[in-house]
Design an enzyme around this catalytic site. Structure first.
Site, PDB file in Angstrom:
ATOM      1  N   SER A   1       0.832  -1.199  -0.296  1.00  0.00           N
ATOM      2  CA  SER A   1       0.086   0.111  -0.007  1.00  0.00           C
ATOM      3  C   SER A   1       0.795   1.283  -0.068  1.00  0.00           C
ATOM      4  O   SER A   1       1.912   1.281   0.720  1.00  0.00           O
ATOM      5  CB  SER A   1      -0.864  -0.040   1.383  1.00  0.00           C
ATOM      6  OG  SER A   1      -1.402   1.191   1.328  1.00  0.00           O
TER       7      SER A   1
ATOM      8  N   ILE B   1       5.018  10.230   5.017  1.00  0.00           N
ATOM      9  CA  ILE B   1       4.344  10.963   4.104  1.00  0.00           C
ATOM     10  C   ILE B   1       2.884  11.617   4.801  1.00  0.00           C
ATOM     11  O   ILE B   1       2.598  12.867   4.034  1.00  0.00           O
ATOM     12  CB  ILE B   1       3.624  10.126   2.817  1.00  0.00           C
ATOM     13  CG1 ILE B   1       4.814   9.047   2.394  1.00  0.00           C
ATOM     14  CG2 ILE B   1       3.109  10.912   1.742  1.00  0.00           C
ATOM     15  CD1 ILE B   1       5.871   9.775   1.748  1.00  0.00           C
TER      16      ILE B   1
ATOM     17  N   ASN C   1      -5.060  -1.100   7.914  1.00  0.00           N
ATOM     18  CA  ASN C   1      -4.085  -0.394   8.395  1.00  0.00           C
ATOM     19  C   ASN C   1      -4.068   0.091  10.027  1.00  0.00           C
ATOM     20  O   ASN C   1      -4.562   1.034  10.330  1.00  0.00           O
ATOM     21  CB  ASN C   1      -3.470   0.880   7.556  1.00  0.00           C
ATOM     22  CG  ASN C   1      -2.224   1.495   8.065  1.00  0.00           C
ATOM     23  OD1 ASN C   1      -1.548   1.290   9.105  1.00  0.00           O
ATOM     24  ND2 ASN C   1      -1.794   2.345   7.103  1.00  0.00           N
TER      25      ASN C   1
ATOM     26  N   CYS D   1      -1.887   2.862  13.744  1.00  0.00           N
ATOM     27  CA  CYS D   1      -2.613   4.254  14.267  1.00  0.00           C
ATOM     28  C   CYS D   1      -2.870   4.226  15.520  1.00  0.00           C
ATOM     29  O   CYS D   1      -3.185   3.169  16.276  1.00  0.00           O
ATOM     30  CB  CYS D   1      -3.558   4.619  13.363  1.00  0.00           C
ATOM     31  SG  CYS D   1      -4.933   3.314  13.360  1.00  0.00           S
TER      32      CYS D   1
ATOM     33  N   ILE E   1       5.642  -6.990   6.427  1.00  0.00           N
ATOM     34  CA  ILE E   1       5.548  -5.978   7.651  1.00  0.00           C
ATOM     35  C   ILE E   1       5.313  -4.577   7.095  1.00  0.00           C
ATOM     36  O   ILE E   1       5.810  -4.203   5.757  1.00  0.00           O
ATOM     37  CB  ILE E   1       7.234  -5.982   8.314  1.00  0.00           C
ATOM     38  CG1 ILE E   1       8.173  -5.463   7.307  1.00  0.00           C
ATOM     39  CG2 ILE E   1       7.468  -7.217   9.202  1.00  0.00           C
ATOM     40  CD1 ILE E   1       9.635  -5.486   8.290  1.00  0.00           C
ATOM     41  N   ASN E   2       4.852  -3.879   8.139  1.00  0.00           N
ATOM     42  CA  ASN E   2       4.684  -2.181   7.545  1.00  0.00           C
ATOM     43  C   ASN E   2       6.143  -1.723   7.881  1.00  0.00           C
ATOM     44  O   ASN E   2       7.326  -2.878   8.144  1.00  0.00           O
ATOM     45  CB  ASN E   2       3.827  -1.426   8.789  1.00  0.00           C
ATOM     46  CG  ASN E   2       3.263  -0.124   7.926  1.00  0.00           C
ATOM     47  OD1 ASN E   2       3.920   0.405   7.271  1.00  0.00           O
ATOM     48  ND2 ASN E   2       1.821  -0.002   8.099  1.00  0.00           N
ATOM     49  N   THR E   3       6.366  -0.404   7.822  1.00  0.00           N
ATOM     50  CA  THR E   3       7.894   0.001   8.176  1.00  0.00           C
ATOM     51  C   THR E   3       8.217  -0.059   9.245  1.00  0.00           C
ATOM     52  O   THR E   3       7.573   0.185  10.251  1.00  0.00           O
ATOM     53  CB  THR E   3       7.886   1.470   7.457  1.00  0.00           C
ATOM     54  OG1 THR E   3       6.934   2.214   7.996  1.00  0.00           O
ATOM     55  CG2 THR E   3       7.781   1.516   5.958  1.00  0.00           C
TER      56      THR E   3
ATOM     57  N   GLY F   1       8.655  -6.582   2.709  1.00  0.00           N
ATOM     58  CA  GLY F   1       9.907  -6.028   3.393  1.00  0.00           C
ATOM     59  C   GLY F   1      11.088  -6.085   2.451  1.00  0.00           C
ATOM     60  O   GLY F   1      11.684  -7.068   2.728  1.00  0.00           O
TER      61      GLY F   1
HETATM   62  C1  SIN Z   1       2.399   7.465   5.321  1.00  0.00           C
HETATM   63  O1  SIN Z   1       3.101   8.349   6.194  1.00  0.00           O
HETATM   64  O2  SIN Z   1       1.592   8.185   4.371  1.00  0.00           O
HETATM   65  C2  SIN Z   1       2.523   5.989   5.316  1.00  0.00           C
HETATM   66  C3  SIN Z   1       2.043   5.533   6.732  1.00  0.00           C
HETATM   67  C4  SIN Z   1       1.289   4.229   6.778  1.00  0.00           C
HETATM   68  O3  SIN Z   1       0.869   3.831   5.743  1.00  0.00           O
HETATM   69  O4  SIN Z   1       1.380   3.743   7.742  1.00  0.00           O
END
Ligand code: SIN
Length: 298
Positions: free
Chosen positions: A17, A71, A127, A130, A190-192, A242
């Protein structure tokens, strides 16, 4: 042809994504894009309940073997997405997975109900990196919060719900188990990884938000280890990602138990990376019997 949560796909390579803007790509490449679309399903940039402008620049900073980004989730909000982006994404030649995020269960429910009601949407990725505005906790870092969120969302749709796991926890497998128990159909990981860099010219944080998420080949061994740990803990299908940059990388994730793999950072270097990796993966899988075997043991 892989099957993922009841969806037939041409090959196992999708996008991560937020790493490939299919609407902009079509503007640049026209309908030629559809002849060799790089992914077998398209995952949208994360949408939020209301529109967001995103962060001030600088948003991206290159690091050795990777990049840090923050972002800030720029998007048109649920209503703007449904009215403007969804009709364009629905024209892509592959199934559409919509990534959604919200900071409380009510908003998350509104997002999932709104997106799931559209026939153009094959599945929803949640996602969960958050905070919950009520508890202040990052949902995806807390098994209890994750399970409670899934229990609230599960009754709203029969469409596949995929939970995108954060790597910024000691035990991602505990969150994966919670997602599975809450009713998730799959997890993606994984996410970042949380990361910082200073701009040598100023001595200040290199990206405006102060810190961001690291992706790219630098994170690949961490992603692979987390995937293995999660594979051992849950039964549901996994989407592994990843730092995947080649078919050989993708084959490792598949051998470790991923049904699909996602390409992210590599698409910034080469927008057709998804197609290349899918072709390389096919060759890898046909000539390395151990990997094929691992696949069949799934
Ligand atoms: C973003 O900062 O736009 C990416 C953050 C995310 O998708 O978890």
């Amino acid at each position: 042809m892989p099957e993922f949560c009841g969806i037939e796909l041409d090959h196992p390579v999708v996008n991560a994504s937020g790493t490939y803007d299919a609407i902009a790509a079509r503007r640049v490449f026209g309908d030629e894009l559809f002849g060799d679309f790089p992914f077998s399903a398209f995952v949208s940039k994360t949408i939020t309940p209301e529109a967001r402008a995103g962060n001030e620049p600088r948003r991206i900073w290159e690091t050795p073997a990777g990049m840090i980004n923050s972002i800030g989730l720029p998007n048109k909000g649920l209503d703007g997405f449904l009215a403007e982006d969804l009709p364009q994404l629905a024209e892509l030649p592959v199934p559409l997975i919509v990534s959604a995020m919200a900071t409380n269960r009510e908003d998350f429910s509104r997002m999932v109900a709104g997106v799931a009601a559209r026939d153009e949407v094959a599945a929803i990725e949640l996602n969960v990196s958050c905070p919950n505005v009520h508890s202040g906790l990052i949902v995806g870092e807390q098994p209890g919060e994750t399970e409670a969120l899934l229990e609230a969302l599960r009754p709203l749709t029969g469409k596949p719900l995929i939970v995108k796991l954060t790597p910024n926890v000691a035990n991602p497998e505990a969150v994966a188990v919670a997602a599975e128990e809450g009713g998730a159909d799959a997890v993606s990981l994984i996410n970042t990884l949380k990361a910082s860099a200073l701009d040598p010219a100023t001595g200040k944080p290199a990206i405006a938000a102060g810190h961001g998420g690291l992706s790219g080949p630098a994170v690949r061994p961490i992603a692979l280890q987390q995937l293995r740990a999660v594979r051992a803990a849950v039964e549901i299908p996994l989407v592994g990602m990843g730092g995947i940059s080649s078919g050989a990388d993708a084959a490792e994730f598949i051998a470790a138990g991923a049904t699909l793999v996602a390409v992210g950072t590599e698409s910034f270097r080469d927008p057709q990376a998804g197609s290349r990796i899918a072709k390389e993966l096919e060759t890898e899988m046909s000539r390395v019997p151990a990997r094929v075997q691992a696949l069949h043991l799934e």
